[in-house]
Design a protein around this motif. Structure first.
Motif, PDB file in Angstrom:
ATOM      1  N   LEU A   1       0.819  -1.036  -0.087  1.00 51.56           N
ATOM      2  CA  LEU A   1       0.034   0.052  -0.035  1.00 51.56           C
ATOM      3  C   LEU A   1       0.731   1.178  -0.012  1.00 51.56           C
ATOM      4  N   ASP A   2       2.207   1.027  -0.233  1.00 58.14           N
ATOM      5  CA  ASP A   2       3.003   2.129  -0.103  1.00 58.14           C
ATOM      6  C   ASP A   2       3.108   2.928   1.277  1.00 58.14           C
ATOM      7  N   ARG A   3       2.714   2.236   2.363  1.00 60.78           N
ATOM      8  CA  ARG A   3       2.735   2.811   3.580  1.00 60.78           C
ATOM      9  C   ARG A   3       4.167   2.227   4.517  1.00 60.78           C
ATOM     10  N   VAL A   4       5.197   2.416   3.547  1.00 59.29           N
ATOM     11  CA  VAL A   4       6.419   1.768   3.991  1.00 59.29           C
ATOM     12  C   VAL A   4       6.923   2.210   5.385  1.00 59.29           C
ATOM     13  N   ASP A   5       6.857   3.528   5.792  1.00 60.65           N
ATOM     14  CA  ASP A   5       7.228   3.763   7.013  1.00 60.65           C
ATOM     15  C   ASP A   5       6.479   2.967   8.155  1.00 60.65           C
ATOM     16  N   GLU A   6       5.216   2.972   7.933  1.00 57.15           N
ATOM     17  CA  GLU A   6       4.572   2.106   8.999  1.00 57.15           C
ATOM     18  C   GLU A   6       4.814   0.764   9.220  1.00 57.15           C
ATOM     19  N   ALA A   7       5.270  -0.008   7.945  1.00 58.97           N
ATOM     20  CA  ALA A   7       5.677  -1.487   7.949  1.00 58.97           C
ATOM     21  C   ALA A   7       6.918  -1.481   8.640  1.00 58.97           C
ATOM     22  N   ILE A   8       7.867  -0.423   8.481  1.00 60.40           N
ATOM     23  CA  ILE A   8       9.192  -0.308   9.190  1.00 60.40           C
ATOM     24  C   ILE A   8       8.937  -0.369  10.677  1.00 60.40           C
ATOM     25  N   ALA A   9       8.118   0.485  11.080  1.00 58.20           N
ATOM     26  CA  ALA A   9       8.020   0.600  12.424  1.00 58.20           C
ATOM     27  C   ALA A   9       7.559  -0.794  13.002  1.00 58.20           C
ATOM     28  N   ILE A  10       6.633  -1.326  12.339  1.00 59.04           N
ATOM     29  CA  ILE A  10       6.303  -2.642  13.026  1.00 59.04           C
ATOM     30  C   ILE A  10       7.357  -3.576  12.894  1.00 59.04           C
ATOM     31  N   VAL A  11       8.125  -3.503  12.124  1.00 55.64           N
ATOM     32  CA  VAL A  11       9.193  -4.839  11.917  1.00 55.64           C
ATOM     33  C   VAL A  11      10.333  -4.466  12.944  1.00 55.64           C
ATOM     34  N   GLU A  12      10.695  -3.368  13.067  1.00 58.08           N
ATOM     35  CA  GLU A  12      11.723  -2.777  13.660  1.00 58.08           C
ATOM     36  C   GLU A  12      11.484  -3.134  15.314  1.00 58.08           C
ATOM     37  N   ASN A  13      10.128  -3.105  15.746  1.00 59.78           N
ATOM     38  CA  ASN A  13      10.006  -3.371  17.103  1.00 59.78           C
ATOM     39  C   ASN A  13       9.815  -5.010  17.361  1.00 59.78           C
ATOM     40  N   LEU A  14       9.925  -5.953  16.401  1.00 65.00           N
ATOM     41  CA  LEU A  14       9.964  -7.351  16.650  1.00 65.00           C
ATOM     42  C   LEU A  14      11.243  -7.937  17.038  1.00 65.00           C
ATOM     43  N   ASP A  15      11.068  -9.056  17.740  1.00 59.18           N
ATOM     44  CA  ASP A  15      12.515  -9.777  18.276  1.00 59.18           C
ATOM     45  C   ASP A  15      12.100 -11.088  18.358  1.00 59.18           C
ATOM     46  N   GLY A  16      12.747 -12.212  18.431  1.00 61.19           N
ATOM     47  CA  GLY A  16      12.474 -13.403  18.465  1.00 61.19           C
ATOM     48  C   GLY A  16      13.637 -14.473  18.416  1.00 61.19           C
ATOM     49  N   ASP A  17      13.610 -15.620  18.099  1.00 57.59           N
ATOM     50  CA  ASP A  17      14.667 -16.605  18.193  1.00 57.59           C
ATOM     51  C   ASP A  17      15.482 -16.387  16.989  1.00 57.59           C
ATOM     52  N   ALA A  18      16.557 -17.038  16.688  1.00 59.59           N
ATOM     53  CA  ALA A  18      17.349 -16.925  15.793  1.00 59.59           C
ATOM     54  C   ALA A  18      16.715 -17.053  14.329  1.00 59.59           C
ATOM     55  N   ASN A  19      15.947 -17.790  14.326  1.00 63.99           N
ATOM     56  CA  ASN A  19      15.589 -18.139  12.732  1.00 63.99           C
ATOM     57  C   ASN A  19      14.427 -16.945  12.473  1.00 63.99           C
TER      58      ASN A  19
ATOM     59  N   ARG B   1      14.727 -13.838  14.062  1.00 61.01           N
ATOM     60  CA  ARG B   1      15.521 -12.611  13.660  1.00 61.01           C
ATOM     61  C   ARG B   1      16.112 -12.526  12.299  1.00 61.01           C
ATOM     62  N   GLN B   2      16.354 -13.901  11.895  1.00 64.33           N
ATOM     63  CA  GLN B   2      16.775 -13.695  10.268  1.00 64.33           C
ATOM     64  C   GLN B   2      15.553 -13.401   9.269  1.00 64.33           C
ATOM     65  N   SER B   3      14.529 -13.836   9.704  1.00 67.05           N
ATOM     66  CA  SER B   3      13.299 -13.509   8.962  1.00 67.05           C
ATOM     67  C   SER B   3      12.924 -11.737   9.227  1.00 67.05           C
ATOM     68  N   ILE B   4      12.957 -11.392  10.258  1.00 65.14           N
ATOM     69  CA  ILE B   4      13.151  -9.828  10.578  1.00 65.14           C
ATOM     70  C   ILE B   4      14.081  -9.150  10.010  1.00 65.14           C
ATOM     71  N   GLY B   5      15.349  -9.622   9.935  1.00 64.45           N
ATOM     72  CA  GLY B   5      16.511  -8.804   9.107  1.00 64.45           C
ATOM     73  C   GLY B   5      16.211  -8.782   7.660  1.00 64.45           C
ATOM     74  N   MET B   6      15.814 -10.013   7.217  1.00 64.48           N
ATOM     75  CA  MET B   6      15.624 -10.109   5.560  1.00 64.48           C
ATOM     76  C   MET B   6      14.362  -9.210   5.310  1.00 64.48           C
ATOM     77  N   GLU B   7      13.267  -8.956   6.200  1.00 66.58           N
ATOM     78  CA  GLU B   7      12.082  -8.198   5.817  1.00 66.58           C
ATOM     79  C   GLU B   7      12.347  -6.761   6.012  1.00 66.58           C
ATOM     80  N   LEU B   8      13.305  -6.265   6.851  1.00 65.40           N
ATOM     81  CA  LEU B   8      13.557  -5.042   6.988  1.00 65.40           C
ATOM     82  C   LEU B   8      14.622  -4.555   5.857  1.00 65.40           C
ATOM     83  N   SER B   9      15.625  -5.409   5.427  1.00 66.71           N
ATOM     84  CA  SER B   9      16.302  -5.183   4.220  1.00 66.71           C
ATOM     85  C   SER B   9      15.451  -4.593   3.061  1.00 66.71           C
TER      86      SER B   9
END
Length: 924
Positions: free
Chosen positions: A756-774, A776-784
């Motif tokens: 929807l081109d609401r990228v800043d909102e998407a980034i804000a959601i993902v940057e607040n996430l944390d989890g196990d090693a796998n 964290r890999q998904s989070i990092g790849m999505e943020l990239s």
């Protein structure tokens, strides 16, 4: 194990005598040599293990003395309650000692007034067994961790059937069980004709005579038994047992039991049983038919109930009583069957067998206690038949089957020796299935099937009982469970389970729908057939020198058959078979037969395996193993031509007529259970998989109405995305996240926001996430990806590099780096080298070839891009992004077919247009 050391059961195998129904409290018998506790009680948990048996003309007295240390709270719970089941009609339970030894202190629990409570109930009634047993129990007062609990008792047992004869069986503990002091002793009057032996070669001391008795003593524990191969016959795997008895041989055992099975006068004239005999005789002149009818009568009309009380260990109830009560155990059923057969002038006799020891009976000391079952041995037309009244499913054909007891002792007045029960195959299949799978709509679509199972033998009897008791809903569940156990998870459209009483067979008929069994390997469809013969193997292990002469126990008797038909779709290419299409082999007592062929658009195979059981000498077994090895794999695989139609060919097409049978099947399932959300969900998956998104959406609306959950909202959200309804898709994604606030839910929500081109909102959601090693890999790849879309390509690439630093050489991350640089056209200088390394590390995986194709496209190396794309699609033609890029590359090369590829790819996945627009690639 320690609990059973205080389970006061008799190991002497005998029957009734007048005795008391309450435990007696007396000192140990004078003949017992009461052992002192070892001076040092440290070490093994078993401090004292003393087992003494005295055999005196018709009576066995079993004295047991156990002392165990309570080493931990778990043992306190286990040893804190003593249980003593005994049979009051067969002997007395005499308690001698219950003591707690605590350091130097000995606490006499009995002297303090504690007694055993007696429970009068049948503990094995749920196993259809009446024993008359009572259980004496005591919760030991004051027992603590660190104490030693010592319990001593005696049981006296005699048997009116055996008269003056006696028998005893004593287990001998062996390493790794350890004990501070342990022994077993047998004693008998001097001059008594007592024989003794052990089940494994063991040096026993010569009997010692004293006080008019002879005795032998075995010090325990014995050495650890030699390891045995799992397929060794039972006689090689017997536990260490000391046996003793007064029987001169098997002939005496046979003759002692014979009077119990005399049939003269057991069927009175004009009695109900005489009427049954008359019915059987009137129905057929053939003695085989009469024998089968008599066996069926005993199996089907008399329920099983073991009666071991009031002399019932060996004495059967009369045929008249059995028929009037309509229940009986193996003894009662055998005597009833004998009476029926003798009344029809069919030669038959009882035969003792062991359902546990099998062939090991021949290694045991002759005594009735070597057996736990009795059947009928009949002779007709020069053939032997072994008839078990406690089994079920008898037919003329099944009479030929020889049950796997291996040895039998015919019961005759003049006596008999053991006879081998020569294995023989049954005259019919225990289970057969005829099934047709309909793959005409497509190989990667749900498939209709039409199946019929025929089940015989004891399992047919089990099904008959269920059929007679089941209501409609229970029957539906029963059919569904039966089919799933046979061919895997299915949806039953219509089915029936009936019992063919004339042929003693259960019949299951089903029309259903199931997930395709075809699998795709590098773009080619393959289906491995699950046939009876494909599971056959014969690989006995006799590699150890000590095992080199041990025979091999064979499976059986059994007989199963498959008849499989597969209706195939129209295609220009040809279906092929890989594997053995014909088979006719006898290996290690098993006959394997197969005939498979393809005729036009129809595949058919008949496949069966029958095994007779028994055993093979070691040298023959090794020869048969070599033959089985030379036979090779028995797998049979059906291979589709590469031009066979696939489900994705329905994308963008209005003609769905080929799918009509599957749609009709789902409609019937929904009609049967309109409130079952799974039916709508399954149809939604089918429709979505064949690109009927509107139909799938309607089904998902119903699923969410009936059973809303996270997965349902995710599924509907994906459909809405494909339909271009991004706001509605986001609403469903958030509904899923509310139900399951997980990392996956948050990332999915962010991906829709990005579309929807609401990228800043998407980034804000993902940057607040944390989890196990796998995670964290998904989070990092999505943020990239999000950073790149927001114009922060450096930050996005840094995320990829950080993840790769954590997992150097990880093919997934190497591909992620290649894809990021190629898709976002970032730092192209080393792009080809980066992507080639990813391809090589991933063994030329199609998705990674797709990434490198994007790299070549960015570099203007269009032919190399097209080569990678063609290789990827050849292996995985379902890759819609790859198909899209082929269209883009072709258009760039001036090939008009590129527009067709783009249209086909967008019909499969409309979101690709939005996604590739973010990469700066226009697909129109």
């Amino acid at each position: 194990m320690y609990k059973h050391l205080f389970l006061l059961t008799s190991a002497a195998i005998t029957a009734p005598a007048m005795a008391g129904e309450e435990p007696l409290y007396q000192p140990a018998p004078a003949w017992v040599s009461v052992k002192p506790l070892p001076a040092d009680t440290k070490g093994p948990t078993i401090v004292l293990y003393d087992d003494e048996r005295r055999l005196v003309e018709g009576t066995v007295t079993n004295y047991t003395d156990r002392a165990l240390r309570v080493d931990n709270p778990q043992m306190l719970n286990t040893l804190g309650t003593i249980q003593a089941p005994w049979l009051p009609d067969k002997g007395d339970l005499i308690i001698h000692r219950v003591e707690i030894i605590r350091g130097a202190e000995t606490i006499d629990v009995l002297a303090q007034g504690s007694k055993f409570d007696v429970l009068r109930r049948e503990q094995q009634l749920e196993q259809r067994t009446l024993t008359g047993a009572m259980t004496a129990t005591m919760t030991v007062p004051g027992l603590r961790v660190g104490d030693i609990l010592r319990v001593a008792y005696s049981m006296t047992v005699s048997d009116q059937t055996l008269g003056k004869e006696v028998q005893a069986v004593v287990p001998l503990i062996a390493a790794p069980v350890d004990a501070k002091s342990a022994s077993v002793q047998l004693s008998w009057p001097v001059g008594s004709d007592i024989r003794w032996s052990t089940t494994h070669p063991l040096h026993l001391p010569e009997p010692v005579a004293a006080g008019g008795f002879e005795s032998i003593t075995v010090m325990l524990p014995l050495a650890k038994p030699e390891d045995m191969p799992g397929d060794a016959p039972a006689r090689f795997k017997l536990p260490n047992i000391l046996q003793a008895g007064s029987f001169a041989g098997w002939q005496e055992v046979s003759s002692v039991m014979a009077p119990l099975y005399a049939t003269d006068g057991t069927i009175a004239a004009d009695s109900p049983l005489a009427a049954e005999v008359a019915k059987i005789v009137a129905a057929s002149d053939d003695k085989m038919t009469r024998m089968a009818a008599a066996l069926r009568l005993v199996q089907d009309e008399v329920a099983y109930l073991a009666v071991g009380m009031e002399g019932g260990n060996y004495i059967p109830q009369s045929p008249a009583d059995t028929w009037q009560k309509r229940y009986g155990d193996c003894k009662a059923k055998t005597l009833l069957l004998l009476a029926l057969l003798h009344a029809m002038d069919i030669k038959a006799e009882p035969a003792l067998v062991s359902s546990v020891a099998g062939d090991a009976v021949s290694e045991m000391l002759p005594m009735p206690g070597a057996f736990d079952h009795i059947i009928v041995h009949a002779t007709l037309g020069g053939e032997e038949y072994w008839l078990d009244g406690t089994d079920s499913g008898a037919t003329l054909a099944t009479l030929k089957a020889v049950p796997p007891f291996r040895n039998a002792l015919p019961v005759r007045a003049e006596g008999a020796g053991l006879v081998a029960m020569t294995p023989r195959r049954s005259g019919q299949f225990d289970r057969s299935i005829k099934i047709t799978y309909d793959n005409r709509p497509g190989l990667d679509l749900p498939m209709l099937f039409d199946a019929e199972w025929t089940v015989g033998g004891s399992f047919a009897g089990t099904l008959r009982a269920l059929i007679d008791q089941a209501g409609k809903d229970q029957m539906d569940d029963l059919i569904a469970g039966f089919v799933a156990s046979s061919i895997g998870p299915t949806q039953v459209i219509e089915g029936s389970m009936t019992f063919d009483a004339a042929n003693n067979r259960a019949i299951v008929k089903v029309k259903g729908l199931m997930t395709t069994l075809w699998r795709w390997d590098r773009g080619q469809g393959k289906r491995q057939l699950n046939l009876v013969t494909t599971g056959f193997e014969f690989k006995p292990d006799r590699s150890r020198k000590a095992w080199s002469e041990i025979p091999v126990e064979l499976d059986g008797p059994s007989a199963q058959m498959n008849e499989v038909t597969i209706l195939l779709p129209d295609t220009e290419g040809k279906f092929e078979l890989e594997g053995k299409t014909t088979l006719d082999e006898d290996i290690a007592g098993t006959h394997l037969e197969r005939s498979a062929k393809i005729e036009g658009n129809r595949f058919f195979v008949t496949d069966f395996a029958t095994s007779q059981g028994g055993e093979l000498p070691a040298d023959q077994a090794m020869a048969e193993r070599s033959r089985a090895s030379r036979l090779g794999s028995l797998a049979l695989t059906l291979e589709a031509p590469r031009d066979v139609s696939r489900r994705f060919e329905f994308a963008g097409k209005r003609d769905r007529s080929r799918l009509a049978p599957i749609e009709q099947a789902y409609a019937k399932l929904i009609e049967r259970k309109p409130d079952d959300a799974d039916n709508y969900l399954n149809r939604a998956r089918f429709r979505s998989g064949t690109y009927d998104r509107d139909g799938a959406l309607a089904d998902m609306n119903k699923v969410i109405e009936l059973a809303p959950d996270t997965q349902a909202y995710w599924t509907r959200s994906g459909l809405l995305l494909d339909l271009g309804r991004l706001d509605d898709a986001l609403a469903d994604a958030r509904a899923a996240s509310d139900l399951d606030p997980s990392v996956g839910s948050a990332i999915y929500e962010a991906q829709i926001l990005a579309e929807l081109d609401r990228v800043d909102e998407a980034i804000a959601i993902v940057e607040n996430l944390d989890g196990d090693a796998n995670e964290r890999q998904s989070i990092g790849m999505e943020l990239s990806d999000l950073y790149a879309q927001a114009g922060r390509k450096d930050d996005g690439f840094a995320k990829i590099e950080d993840l790769l630093a954590e997992r150097p050489g990880d093919p997934t991350m190497l591909n992620a780096r290649c894809w990021f640089k190629a898709s976002w056209n970032y730092q192209p200088d080393d792009l080809a080298q980066v992507c080639t390394r990813a391809v090589e590390q991933s063994s030329w995986s199609p998705p990674v070839l797709d990434s490198r194709a994007m790299a070549y496209f960015r570099l203007g190396r269009l032919q190399e891009a097209l080569d990678d794309i063609d290789a990827a699609l050849l292996s995985s033609p379902e890759l819609s992004p790859t198909l899209l890029m082929r269209g883009v590359v072709r258009k760039a090369m001036g090939d008009k077919k590129g527009s067709d590829d783009i249209a086909a790819a967008l019909a499969r996945d409309p979101s690709l247009e939005r996604k590739y627009a973010h990469y700066g690639i226009s697909v129109r």
